[in-house]
Design an enzyme around this catalytic site. Structure first.
Site, PDB file in Angstrom:
ATOM      1  N   HIS A  81      -9.077  -3.417  10.590  1.00 46.01           N
ATOM      2  CA  HIS A  81      -9.088  -3.254   9.132  1.00 46.01           C
ATOM      3  C   HIS A  81      -9.611  -4.487   8.412  1.00 46.01           C
ATOM      4  CE1 HIS A  81      -7.553   0.581   7.869  1.00 46.01           C
ATOM      5  NE2 HIS A  81      -6.353   0.465   8.395  1.00 46.01           N
ATOM      6  N   ASN A 132      -2.276  -6.251   5.726  1.00 52.94           N
ATOM      7  CA  ASN A 132      -2.396  -7.296   4.702  1.00 52.94           C
ATOM      8  C   ASN A 132      -3.277  -8.446   5.188  1.00 52.94           C
ATOM      9  OD1 ASN A 132      -0.069  -5.923   3.446  1.00 52.94           O
ATOM     10  ND2 ASN A 132       1.029  -6.854   5.149  1.00 52.94           N
ATOM     11  N   GLU A 175       0.847  -1.187   0.000  1.00 51.40           N
ATOM     12  CA  GLU A 175       0.000   0.000   0.000  1.00 51.40           C
ATOM     13  C   GLU A 175       0.891   1.247   0.000  1.00 51.40           C
ATOM     14  OE1 GLU A 175      -2.729   0.399   3.277  1.00 51.40           O
ATOM     15  OE2 GLU A 175      -3.747   2.075   2.330  1.00 51.40           O
ATOM     16  N   ALA A 198       2.393  -0.019  10.685  1.00 50.89           N
ATOM     17  CA  ALA A 198       2.027  -1.407  10.456  1.00 50.89           C
ATOM     18  C   ALA A 198       1.157  -1.477   9.210  1.00 50.89           C
ATOM     19  CB  ALA A 198       1.242  -1.959  11.643  1.00 50.89           C
ATOM     20  N   MET A 199       0.892  -2.704   8.748  1.00 54.85           N
ATOM     21  CA  MET A 199       0.102  -2.866   7.524  1.00 54.85           C
ATOM     22  C   MET A 199      -0.834  -4.048   7.640  1.00 54.85           C
ATOM     23  SD  MET A 199      -0.603  -1.776   4.522  1.00 54.85           S
ATOM     24  CE  MET A 199      -1.923  -2.580   3.618  1.00 54.85           C
ATOM     25  N   GLU A 210      -4.955  -2.534  13.047  1.00 52.09           N
ATOM     26  CA  GLU A 210      -4.736  -3.411  11.883  1.00 52.09           C
ATOM     27  C   GLU A 210      -5.744  -4.565  11.890  1.00 52.09           C
ATOM     28  OE1 GLU A 210      -2.958  -1.933   9.868  1.00 52.09           O
ATOM     29  OE2 GLU A 210      -1.913  -0.619  11.274  1.00 52.09           O
TER      30      GLU A 210
HETATM   31  N1  B3K Z   1      -2.790   1.121   5.718  1.00 56.94           N
HETATM   32  C1  B3K Z   1      -1.463   1.261   6.257  1.00 56.94           C
HETATM   33  C2  B3K Z   1      -0.760   2.487   5.830  1.00 56.94           C
HETATM   34  C3  B3K Z   1      -0.122   2.410   4.501  1.00 56.94           C
HETATM   35  C4  B3K Z   1       0.729   3.620   4.249  1.00 56.94           C
HETATM   36  C5  B3K Z   1       1.257   3.673   2.862  1.00 56.94           C
HETATM   37  N2  B3K Z   1       2.164   4.778   2.662  1.00 56.94           N
HETATM   38  C6  B3K Z   1      -1.470   1.175   7.749  1.00 56.94           C
HETATM   39  C7  B3K Z   1      -2.731   1.548   8.420  1.00 56.94           C
HETATM   40  O1  B3K Z   1      -3.248   2.624   8.305  1.00 56.94           O
HETATM   41  O2  B3K Z   1      -3.261   0.707   9.077  1.00 56.94           O
HETATM   42 ZN    ZN Z   2      -5.149   2.036   8.926  1.00 58.48          ZN
END
Ligand code: B3K
Ligand code: ZN
Length: 873
Positions: A308, A272, A128, A269-270, A305
């Site tokens: 999400h 995925n 992302e 963090a991410m 996370e």
């Molecule tokens: N969705 C990611 C952030 C990605 C940033 C890209 N430059 C983490 C978050 O907001 O949970």
């Molecule tokens: Zn987020």
């Protein structure tokens, strides 16, 4: 910007559905640090929602070396396709076909940390917003959702662990000491949620049983030897899973949830799908290495996370302009999680502080944008406090307007309509509106207008009619904001004996209430409150029910009174902050006595929680003050803040040392709310004691030496440095000797030294950047040393000789060579430049011109710096 093509601006209004869809993706990774082969097989078909005319198809791809390309098993010749630095164009495509490509990439030399890269000795990914195009040719946009099959092959000794999204289908050995795993993710997803990890890691395994009785395997992977710092993150994950079931009725969907912590990561963090990748900062901590604040942050980011999975993954964004659809909503959800796990009122104070210092500043600066931006050059620049935190405030307003039940009804409808697809902010608002039969047309200006509205309130009391008239006027100076907002205002009335006075409002359906909600919708609007039996002080915008600046003309006495008596905890704290600003910004010297008086009363009141007290005795930070001061008088704000702190230190000498001794004696090693609150107040007291107590230095040394918790140790270290105690250098060295092999603790060590208000700090930073614990390629280190300096060290960053600006500008130039995102983030530190005095502005201009003239400047930095320069020209 030299030697580069002009950066392209992308506009929200230009959205078109994709010409093709990808049904399934089969990926094969043959991992090698310098030459990884990625083979891809995409099943493509024409999108029934497109015009059906496209003869060509463009796939994004950057930095890929093409090794082979086939359509429907026929190898393509050069006339069949074109490749440039942004991707691959297929010159003739049919309605349905299979595209096979094989590319080579170089993860070990990927210091941008986007796409597939090597951190330590493991492979990991960050896709992302637009990183997947650095892995393979693809339609890298969030509205292309596909089913992913992934096979990973690698050396078995170096990479015993090979992970990707979803469920593991198969694994086995190959020749030459290699092995493989195969993964399938049954949930359709956009490629920004793809993840891969390979390495040799320690595992903390656990389990969660969902409310429908399904067993979920939980796997937390950390660097070898770090298991003793991973338990809290696992507990947080289980708490988050339970909370989302209880509060939102949302259950986890796969059978496996994995988290991997990596040391080199551009952000926190991410999310995925099924395989979160985390910055170690938001996973690793035990009481000896992590502060109380670290634990709260870990809990919150682990929650974020996890949440999400539904708000982001099951329902994703149609395009990147809609980012707040998932981020604003998920931040709101993580804030609620922390409120429920800890103290609601204190969490609210902490969240509002972020809005007032960072978000209001962003809204007033050159990068101002609505929570749903209309244009960007580089999407990564828009992961902002506006999209995230103001976005969360907008969701919170919906929650305030609709109530918990109405909000949940809206969420259910949202999932019913959009599960498994890519949606827009309008879709979200429509679900909330339809589920509640609540017209939100005007509310939507919160999505399209930038800038912070000011809500001005005047009031008068008509005793004979027992009526309090509130006259509101709203005003937003930002050019994008021509329409009045829909502003929920929670209010109560405080009587002369500290009592809460009840009131009614026929217009807003309130009968004899002590607290109620009214809505301001007009540029100018009068609200009549009836049945008000006595003269009162209105307490407005309780709990900060809207992200506005409330402008109300309280007298000093009224503020002090509200600080002592407001029935709303948040507004009580706010009154204290306003009172201090009378001294700091309005330069009312005489008010410091009343502040001391108010503090004394607060601190002696046994019925008040220590976490709240600790927040109240914090003087507003310089960033907030600078933002609030119409003239941005840096020097005066710094001086006055020091003066006030010293005055309070001396005036309340006895109180601070009594509190310190009491709380120190009673302190324990627990992490529960009361212990955390006690430590916060105790360490705030120790900070104030520096101005009076003769034994101060000895107490600091003792606390440092005896500390069993990082919160205690770091407070002592920080106080020694900030007050430039004689023992500071010894403590600094001792801290280093003890912790130099713990990178996260060394981040704290760097950050505190970078934030010391001393003329020597610049030199110190020059020395520190050559220390073996510093590494400019590691984003945490850059943030610890450079971002902390620019964001928190007001006096030295804004040195009148421009040397602070030069340090940061040179760091931006250096970092932009390999990591555009981190460089651009650092460049945002100049965004308040337009408010500076001429001498400082000139220095900023000079430094930023050097940056903009850099050869091959990234579009990331270009976007931020060009806008900042425009704002000061
Ligand atoms: N969705 C990611 C952030 C990605 C940033 C890209 N430059 C983490 C978050 O907001 O949970
Ligand atoms: Zn987020």
């Amino acid at each position: 910007m030299k030697n580069a093509s002009a950066p392209v601006t992308h506009y929200r209004k230009d959205y078109l559905p994709p010409d093709f869809l990808i049904e399934t993706v089969k990926l094969k990774f043959e991992l090698d640090p310098n030459a990884t082969l990625v083979s891809s097989e995409l099943m493509l078909r024409r999108n029934p929602q497109s015009d059906g005319l496209a003869q060509k198809l463009f796939l994004n791809g950057e930095g890929l070396t093409l090794k082979a390309i086939f359509i429907d098993d026929e190898e393509l010749t050069e006339k069949d396709y074109d490749i440039d630095e942004s991707g691959l164009t297929l010159n003739r495509v049919s309605d349905r076909f299979v595209l096979k490509t094989c590319v080579e990439i170089d993860p070990a030399n990927n210091a941008a940390l986007e796409g597939l890269y090597v951190s330590g000795d493991k492979f990991c990914t960050q896709c992302e917003a637009e990183g997947f195009r650095k892995i393979t040719f693809y339609m890298d946009r969030p509205d292309v959702l596909a089913e992913f099959f992934v096979r990973i092959e690698a050396d078995k000794t170096q990479y015993p662990l090979l992970l990707s999204n979803g469920n593991k289908l198969d694994s086995g050995d190959l020749s030459e000491n290699k092995h493989y795993t195969e993964w399938h993710d049954p949930f359709l997803k956009p490629c920004y949620l793809f993840a891969l990890v390979a390495g040799d890691l320690d595992l903390l395994a656990d389990e969660f049983v969902t409310h429908s009785g399904r067993k979920i395997a939980l796997e937390l992977y950390v660097d070898k030897g770090k298991l003793d710092q991973s338990q809290f993150a696992m507990e947080s994950l289980k708490n988050a899973m339970a909370w989302d079931e209880k509060r939102y009725n949302l259950e986890y969907d796969l059978d496996l949830y994995m988290i991997v912590a990596v040391g080199d990561f551009n952000m926190g963090a991410m999310e995925n799908k099924g395989l979160n990748i985390f910055n170690t900062k938001y996973v690793l901590a035990n009481p000896a290495t992590g502060t109380d604040q670290d634990f709260e942050n870990i809990e919150s980011v682990i929650g974020h996370e996890y949440f999400h999975n539904w708000t982001g993954n099951r329902v994703t964004c149609r395009d990147w302009f809609q980012l707040s659809l998932k981020e604003g909503l998920t931040v709101f959800r993580d804030q609620q999680f922390t409120e429920d796990m800890r103290s609601k009122a204190v969490k609210r104070i902490d969240d509002v502080k972020v809005i007032r210092s960072y978000q209001f500043a962003e809204d007033a600066g050159p990068m101002a944008h609505p929570i749903r931006p209309d244009a960007y050059i580089e999407m990564n620049n828009f992961y902002t406090v506006t999209v995230y935190n103001k976005g969360a405030e907008v969701i919170r307003m919906l929650h305030t307007l609709l109530g918990e039940e109405g909000f949940q009804k809206g969420m259910s409808l949202y999932f019913k309509r959009h599960d498994g697809s890519a949606a827009t902010c309008d879709d979200f608002v429509a679900a909330m509106s339809d589920a509640n039969q609540f017209n939100l047309d005007q509310f939507k200006y919160w999505y399209s207008q930038a800038g912070t509205p000011t809500l001005r309130v005047d009031y008068d009391y008509d005793e004979s009619n027992q009526c309090l008239k509130l006259h509101f006027s709203q005003n937003n100076a930002h050019e994008s904001a021509s329409e009045p907002y829909f502003i929920p205002v929670k209010l109560g009335l405080v009587g002369t004996k500290g009592n809460q006075v009840s009131f009614s409002s026929a217009e807003f359906g309130l009968t004899n209430v002590e607290e109620g909600l009214i809505i301001v919708t007009q540029p100018n609007q009068t609200v009549n409150l009836e049945g008000v039996s006595e003269e009162v002080i209105p307490s407005l915008l309780r709990d900060f029910t809207a992200p506005v600046k409330l402008d109300i003309n309280y007298s000093d006495q009224q503020l002090a009174y509200l600080f002592a008596n407001d029935g709303n905890t948040f507004n009580r704290w706010d009154a204290g902050q306003r009172l201090m600003q009378r001294f700091l910004i309005d330069e009312e010297d005489s008010i410091k006595e009343s502040i001391a008086e108010a503090f004394r009363a607060l601190l002696n009141d046994q019925s008040i929680d220590n976490a709240f007290k600790a927040r109240c005795v914090q003087i507003p930070d310089l960033k907030t003050l600078f933002e609030n001061d119409p003239n941005g008088r840096i020097d005066s704000l710094i001086e006055r803040r020091k003066t006030l702190k010293k005055f309070l230190g001396i005036a309340l000498e006895d109180t601070w040392s009594r509190l310190y001794n009491q709380l120190h004696r009673a302190s324990d090693l627990d992490l529960d709310g009361v212990s955390v609150a006690n430590r916060a107040l105790k360490n705030a007291s120790l900070d104030y004691m520096a101005f009076s107590s003769e034994q101060h230095e000895a107490i600091v040394i003792k606390q440092f030496e005896d500390a069993k918790l990082m919160t205690e140790e770091l407070s002592a270290f920080s106080i020694a440095n900030h007050h430039e105690l004689e023992v500071a250098s010894k403590i600094t060295q001792a801290f280093y000797d003890k912790w130099h092999s713990e990178p996260l603790v060394m981040d704290k060590w760097l950050a505190i030294q970078a934030s010391v208000d001393s003329l020597d700090t610049l030199n110190r930073i020059q020395t520190l950047r050559h220390d073996r614990v510093f590494n400019i390629k590691n984003p945490n280190k850059v943030r610890a040393l450079f971002s902390t300096f620019a964001a928190l060290n007001f006096s030295q960053f804004h040195r009148i000789d421009g040397a602070g600006y030069r340090l940061i500008a040179e760091a931006i130039i250096e970092i932009d060579e390999f990591n555009n995102q981190v460089a651009a983030n650092l460049a945002k530190q100049f965004s308040s430049a337009a408010k500076l005095d001429d001498a400082r502005k000139m220095h900023v201009q000079q430094q930023l011109k050097k940056v903009i003239d850099k050869e091959n400047l990234s579009k990331d930095v270009f976007e931020v710096v060009s806008k900042t320069l425009e704002s000061i020209e």
